[in-house]
Design a protein around this motif. Structure first.
Motif, PDB file in Angstrom:
ATOM      1  N   ASP A 173     -14.874  15.675 -51.935  1.00  0.00           N
ATOM      2  CA  ASP A 173     -15.573  14.761 -51.039  1.00  0.00           C
ATOM      3  C   ASP A 173     -16.868  15.359 -50.498  1.00  0.00           C
ATOM      4  N   LEU A 174     -16.805  16.614 -50.071  1.00  0.00           N
ATOM      5  CA  LEU A 174     -17.997  17.247 -49.505  1.00  0.00           C
ATOM      6  C   LEU A 174     -19.101  17.360 -50.553  1.00  0.00           C
ATOM      7  N   THR A 175     -18.716  17.681 -51.775  1.00  0.00           N
ATOM      8  CA  THR A 175     -19.684  17.784 -52.861  1.00  0.00           C
ATOM      9  C   THR A 175     -20.302  16.429 -53.187  1.00  0.00           C
ATOM     10  N   MET A 176     -19.494  15.398 -53.215  1.00  0.00           N
ATOM     11  CA  MET A 176     -20.017  14.055 -53.513  1.00  0.00           C
ATOM     12  C   MET A 176     -20.948  13.571 -52.403  1.00  0.00           C
TER      13      MET A 176
ATOM     14  N   ILE B  54     -30.680  24.654 -43.053  1.00  0.00           N
ATOM     15  CA  ILE B  54     -29.314  24.320 -43.484  1.00  0.00           C
ATOM     16  C   ILE B  54     -28.297  24.948 -42.537  1.00  0.00           C
ATOM     17  N   ALA B  55     -28.518  26.191 -42.132  1.00  0.00           N
ATOM     18  CA  ALA B  55     -27.596  26.863 -41.208  1.00  0.00           C
ATOM     19  C   ALA B  55     -27.557  26.139 -39.861  1.00  0.00           C
ATOM     20  N   VAL B  56     -28.709  25.721 -39.370  1.00  0.00           N
ATOM     21  CA  VAL B  56     -28.769  24.991 -38.103  1.00  0.00           C
ATOM     22  C   VAL B  56     -28.037  23.658 -38.228  1.00  0.00           C
ATOM     23  N   GLU B  57     -28.212  22.963 -39.345  1.00  0.00           N
ATOM     24  CA  GLU B  57     -27.524  21.687 -39.553  1.00  0.00           C
ATOM     25  C   GLU B  57     -26.023  21.888 -39.647  1.00  0.00           C
ATOM     26  N   ARG B  58     -25.596  22.921 -40.339  1.00  0.00           N
ATOM     27  CA  ARG B  58     -24.155  23.172 -40.450  1.00  0.00           C
ATOM     28  C   ARG B  58     -23.562  23.464 -39.076  1.00  0.00           C
ATOM     29  N   LEU B  59     -24.286  24.214 -38.260  1.00  0.00           N
ATOM     30  CA  LEU B  59     -23.835  24.478 -36.893  1.00  0.00           C
ATOM     31  C   LEU B  59     -23.760  23.177 -36.104  1.00  0.00           C
ATOM     32  N   ARG B  60     -24.735  22.298 -36.257  1.00  0.00           N
ATOM     33  CA  ARG B  60     -24.721  21.004 -35.577  1.00  0.00           C
ATOM     34  C   ARG B  60     -23.518  20.185 -36.022  1.00  0.00           C
TER      35      ARG B  60
ATOM     36  N   GLY C 220     -17.963  17.852 -34.845  1.00  0.00           N
ATOM     37  CA  GLY C 220     -16.573  18.275 -34.907  1.00  0.00           C
ATOM     38  C   GLY C 220     -16.052  18.520 -36.317  1.00  0.00           C
ATOM     39  N   TRP C 221     -16.967  18.645 -37.283  1.00  0.00           N
ATOM     40  CA  TRP C 221     -16.544  18.871 -38.671  1.00  0.00           C
ATOM     41  C   TRP C 221     -16.339  20.370 -38.882  1.00  0.00           C
ATOM     42  N   THR C 222     -15.260  20.865 -38.365  1.00  0.00           N
ATOM     43  CA  THR C 222     -14.927  22.293 -38.414  1.00  0.00           C
ATOM     44  C   THR C 222     -14.306  22.667 -39.755  1.00  0.00           C
ATOM     45  N   ALA C 223     -14.100  23.971 -39.933  1.00  0.00           N
ATOM     46  CA  ALA C 223     -13.440  24.448 -41.158  1.00  0.00           C
ATOM     47  C   ALA C 223     -12.048  23.845 -41.290  1.00  0.00           C
ATOM     48  N   GLU C 224     -11.364  23.699 -40.175  1.00  0.00           N
ATOM     49  CA  GLU C 224     -10.025  23.095 -40.207  1.00  0.00           C
ATOM     50  C   GLU C 224     -10.112  21.648 -40.701  1.00  0.00           C
ATOM     51  N   HIS C 225     -11.091  20.922 -40.222  1.00  0.00           N
ATOM     52  CA  HIS C 225     -11.300  19.545 -40.677  1.00  0.00           C
ATOM     53  C   HIS C 225     -11.667  19.515 -42.159  1.00  0.00           C
ATOM     54  N   ASP C 226     -12.552  20.413 -42.565  1.00  0.00           N
ATOM     55  CA  ASP C 226     -13.016  20.428 -43.956  1.00  0.00           C
ATOM     56  C   ASP C 226     -11.884  20.699 -44.948  1.00  0.00           C
ATOM     57  N   ARG C 227     -10.850  21.414 -44.508  1.00  0.00           N
ATOM     58  CA  ARG C 227      -9.719  21.696 -45.401  1.00  0.00           C
ATOM     59  C   ARG C 227      -9.031  20.413 -45.870  1.00  0.00           C
ATOM     60  N   GLN C 228      -9.188  19.332 -45.130  1.00  0.00           N
ATOM     61  CA  GLN C 228      -8.584  18.050 -45.521  1.00  0.00           C
ATOM     62  C   GLN C 228      -9.288  17.424 -46.722  1.00  0.00           C
ATOM     63  N   HIS C 229     -10.502  17.840 -46.993  1.00  0.00           N
ATOM     64  CA  HIS C 229     -11.296  17.233 -48.065  1.00  0.00           C
ATOM     65  C   HIS C 229     -11.119  18.030 -49.361  1.00  0.00           C
ATOM     66  N   THR C 230     -10.054  17.726 -50.076  1.00  0.00           N
ATOM     67  CA  THR C 230      -9.699  18.494 -51.261  1.00  0.00           C
ATOM     68  C   THR C 230     -10.184  17.862 -52.559  1.00  0.00           C
ATOM     69  N   GLY C 231     -10.673  16.655 -52.523  1.00  0.00           N
ATOM     70  CA  GLY C 231     -11.042  15.955 -53.747  1.00  0.00           C
ATOM     71  C   GLY C 231     -12.526  15.938 -54.038  1.00  0.00           C
TER      72      GLY C 231
ATOM     73  N   GLU D  77     -18.537  23.034 -48.326  1.00  0.00           N
ATOM     74  CA  GLU D  77     -17.634  23.056 -49.491  1.00  0.00           C
ATOM     75  C   GLU D  77     -17.426  24.476 -49.994  1.00  0.00           C
ATOM     76  N   ILE D  78     -18.490  25.266 -50.031  1.00  0.00           N
ATOM     77  CA  ILE D  78     -18.360  26.667 -50.450  1.00  0.00           C
ATOM     78  C   ILE D  78     -17.408  27.398 -49.511  1.00  0.00           C
ATOM     79  N   ASP D  79     -17.597  27.222 -48.205  1.00  0.00           N
ATOM     80  CA  ASP D  79     -16.707  27.863 -47.232  1.00  0.00           C
ATOM     81  C   ASP D  79     -15.262  27.414 -47.406  1.00  0.00           C
ATOM     82  N   ARG D  80     -15.075  26.117 -47.673  1.00  0.00           N
ATOM     83  CA  ARG D  80     -13.719  25.590 -47.869  1.00  0.00           C
ATOM     84  C   ARG D  80     -13.065  26.235 -49.083  1.00  0.00           C
ATOM     85  N   LEU D  81     -13.811  26.336 -50.174  1.00  0.00           N
ATOM     86  CA  LEU D  81     -13.264  26.928 -51.395  1.00  0.00           C
ATOM     87  C   LEU D  81     -12.961  28.412 -51.230  1.00  0.00           C
TER      88      LEU D  81
END
Length: 97
Positions: free
Chosen positions: A33-36, A8-14, A20-31, A86-90
């Motif tokens: 989305d990542l969980t779904m 999972i860690a290797v995939e998240r790094l990939r 390009g799905w960085t933490a900054e990008h993930d902040r846009q997904h507030t609904g 999603e955990i990191d975003r929260l």
């Protein structure tokens, strides 16, 4: 570290370095989305195929749906990496407030 956590860690790094799905990008997904998206990958293929689950719950354009039906482990790794994102975003959101 267990093999599952390592994968999972290797995939998240990939996802961050290659996609390009960085933490900054993930902040846009507030609904949730990542969980779904994670739920879609975690759902067993037989249940996904027997219903309209993916078309109902996949949060993004279908071109981003990239199942790996020949590797259950790979799909669960994708799900785990999305949950980690999603955990990191929260956590980041909590720390900003």
């Amino acid at each position: 570290m267990s093999k599952g956590v390592e994968l999972i860690a290797v995939e998240r790094l990939r996802q961050t370095t290659e996609e390009g799905w960085t933490a900054e990008h993930d902040r846009q997904h507030t609904g949730e989305d990542l969980t779904m998206a994670a739920a879609c990958y975690a759902m067993p293929e037989a249940l996904r195929s027997a219903s309209d689950f993916i078309h109902r719950f996949w949060p993004w354009e279908m071109r981003w749906w990239k199942p790996t039906p020949d590797s259950r482990v790979r799909e669960l790794v994708k799900a785990g990496a999305l949950i980690a994102a999603e955990i990191d975003r929260l956590i980041a959101k909590e720390n900003r407030t």
